[in-house]
Design a protein around this motif. Sequence first.
Motif, mmCIF file in Angstrom:
data_model
loop_
_atom_site.group_PDB
_atom_site.id
_atom_site.type_symbol
_atom_site.label_atom_id
_atom_site.label_comp_id
_atom_site.label_asym_id
_atom_site.label_seq_id
_atom_site.Cartn_x
_atom_site.Cartn_y
_atom_site.Cartn_z
ATOM 1 N N MET A 316 41.122 40.006 37.235
ATOM 2 C CA MET A 316 42.528 40.384 37.109
ATOM 3 C C MET A 316 43.346 39.126 36.869
ATOM 4 O O MET A 316 43.202 38.134 37.585
ATOM 5 C CB MET A 316 43.019 41.102 38.374
ATOM 6 N N LYS A 317 44.183 39.188 35.843
ATOM 7 C CA LYS A 317 45.017 38.040 35.496
ATOM 8 C C LYS A 317 46.483 38.345 35.759
ATOM 9 O O LYS A 317 46.916 39.488 35.675
ATOM 10 C CB LYS A 317 44.798 37.650 34.038
ATOM 11 N N GLY A 318 47.229 37.298 36.077
ATOM 12 C CA GLY A 318 48.651 37.452 36.310
ATOM 13 C C GLY A 318 49.429 37.537 35.013
ATOM 14 O O GLY A 318 48.855 37.478 33.913
ATOM 15 N N LYS A 319 50.725 37.639 35.132
ATOM 16 C CA LYS A 319 51.574 37.738 33.942
ATOM 17 C C LYS A 319 51.550 36.453 33.130
ATOM 18 O O LYS A 319 51.914 36.462 31.949
ATOM 19 C CB LYS A 319 52.996 38.097 34.364
ATOM 20 N N ASP A 320 51.111 35.353 33.754
ATOM 21 C CA ASP A 320 50.984 34.080 33.039
ATOM 22 C C ASP A 320 49.629 33.930 32.365
ATOM 23 O O ASP A 320 49.347 32.901 31.750
ATOM 24 C CB ASP A 320 51.216 32.913 33.993
ATOM 25 N N GLY A 321 48.785 34.952 32.490
ATOM 26 C CA GLY A 321 47.473 34.911 31.851
ATOM 27 C C GLY A 321 46.401 34.212 32.653
ATOM 28 O O GLY A 321 45.244 34.147 32.230
ATOM 29 N N GLN A 322 46.752 33.701 33.842
ATOM 30 C CA GLN A 322 45.794 32.984 34.669
ATOM 31 C C GLN A 322 45.090 33.929 35.644
ATOM 32 O O GLN A 322 45.696 34.856 36.173
ATOM 33 C CB GLN A 322 46.498 31.881 35.458
ATOM 34 N N SER A 323 43.803 33.675 35.876
ATOM 35 C CA SER A 323 43.032 34.488 36.808
ATOM 36 C C SER A 323 43.604 34.338 38.211
ATOM 37 O O SER A 323 43.874 33.224 38.671
ATOM 38 C CB SER A 323 41.567 34.063 36.791
ATOM 39 N N ILE A 324 43.786 35.457 38.895
ATOM 40 C CA ILE A 324 44.385 35.427 40.233
ATOM 41 C C ILE A 324 43.326 35.251 41.312
ATOM 42 O O ILE A 324 43.448 34.403 42.198
ATOM 43 C CB ILE A 324 45.175 36.726 40.497
ATOM 44 N N PHE A 325 42.281 36.059 41.238
ATOM 45 C CA PHE A 325 41.262 36.099 42.288
ATOM 46 C C PHE A 325 39.965 35.406 41.880
ATOM 47 O O PHE A 325 39.041 35.335 42.681
ATOM 48 C CB PHE A 325 40.921 37.553 42.629
ATOM 49 N N GLY A 326 39.892 34.913 40.637
ATOM 50 C CA GLY A 326 38.610 34.510 40.091
ATOM 51 C C GLY A 326 37.840 35.745 39.666
ATOM 52 O O GLY A 326 38.251 36.884 39.954
ATOM 53 N N ALA A 327 36.739 35.571 38.995
ATOM 54 C CA ALA A 327 35.991 36.706 38.441
ATOM 55 C C ALA A 327 34.776 37.069 39.277
ATOM 56 O O ALA A 327 34.085 36.201 39.819
ATOM 57 C CB ALA A 327 35.554 36.392 37.013
ATOM 58 N N ILE A 328 34.530 38.364 39.362
ATOM 59 C CA ILE A 328 33.226 38.881 39.805
ATOM 60 C C ILE A 328 32.369 38.935 38.562
ATOM 61 O O ILE A 328 32.746 39.563 37.569
ATOM 62 C CB ILE A 328 33.362 40.288 40.415
ATOM 63 N N ASP A 329 31.242 38.255 38.564
ATOM 64 C CA ASP A 329 30.397 38.186 37.375
ATOM 65 C C ASP A 329 28.948 38.304 37.824
ATOM 66 O O ASP A 329 28.342 37.338 38.287
ATOM 67 C CB ASP A 329 30.633 36.859 36.644
ATOM 68 N N GLN A 330 28.393 39.502 37.707
ATOM 69 C CA GLN A 330 27.082 39.788 38.282
ATOM 70 C C GLN A 330 26.072 40.274 37.249
ATOM 71 O O GLN A 330 26.444 40.886 36.246
ATOM 72 C CB GLN A 330 27.223 40.863 39.370
#
Length: 337
Positions: A316-330
């Motif tokens: 999930m990214k914020g309105k600034d395009g930056q990742s908020i929580f980091g990614a789940i990548d499995q």
Amino acid sequence: MKLATYKDGSRDGQLVVVSRDLGLAHYATGIAGRMQQVLDDWNFLSPQLQDLYEALNQGKARHAFPFDPAMCMAPLPRAYQWADGSAYINHVELVRAARNAEVPKTFYEDPLMYQGGSDDFLGPLEEARFGSEDWGIDFEAEVAVVTGDVPMGATPEQALDGVRLVMIANDWSLRNLIPNELAKGFGFFQSKPATAFSPVAVTPDELGDAWAGGRLNLVLQSAWNGRKVGMCDAGPDMTFHFGQLIAHVCKTRNVRAGSIIGSGTVSNKGVTDDKGQTDWPKGYSCIAEKRAIETIQDGKPATGFMRFGDTIRIEMKGKDGQSIFGAIDQKVVNAAA
């Protein structure tokens, strides 16, 4: 602020504070060693962590180091409670419509919820191991919150004040095991393996106006084998907000600090044109919903479930395009191997 738990060889890991841009981290050892300690003594410890967080963001933390999501366990590696709702009634409507079943009226008034296993969560980059592809392996992209103490009988508004942290989750489901379990009349068990959570958990204030009324009004992205399949808005179609979900849990019992409450699969309504044709432009947050849509449109599902070697990335990214929580990548792997 943003918090994570680093691997250190123990069950509960080591608490770290993470910078807003997810670039740097700092051990919180001088304040608290574990996430649960902070949740148990939030009013005393969280201001100290906030000070460290601000120093980290300002480049003034003396012992900062590059943040590495591969070092992360789930933010709360094991919890006193994991209760997952089904707050998006659109998802329920689609799944039921695919099997020609009506949604009971009570589903619109009282949240669906199940109690999952909370003793063993997966880290955000940890492999998801399953015994067979025949189990119907499916991802579920969700939003989740971690609570403080919420007393029995709390109203939704009071319950919402108990939200301490927000995360995203991949609540794995084994779809082909579900029918036989539900037929017993006792709910999910083997069909709901360990859930994975984002690298970091964030306090609601970090979300700004995107966090409103117990809903997170941002897009949850899902990419299956590198292909974007879901760009689902987590806010507007959430029938029951997190205050209502938590209040549902504490109707007959106290909710204690360190409880995790999930939203269920994020789902958006379709768009119907003037010819009566419906499309789902925002995609899907689980394969079961895609299969339900195919069944409604074509009479049968065309999309299979996940296979060994498949990958799923949820972010999930914020309105600034930056990742908020980091990614789940499995990656899905064969447990026997």
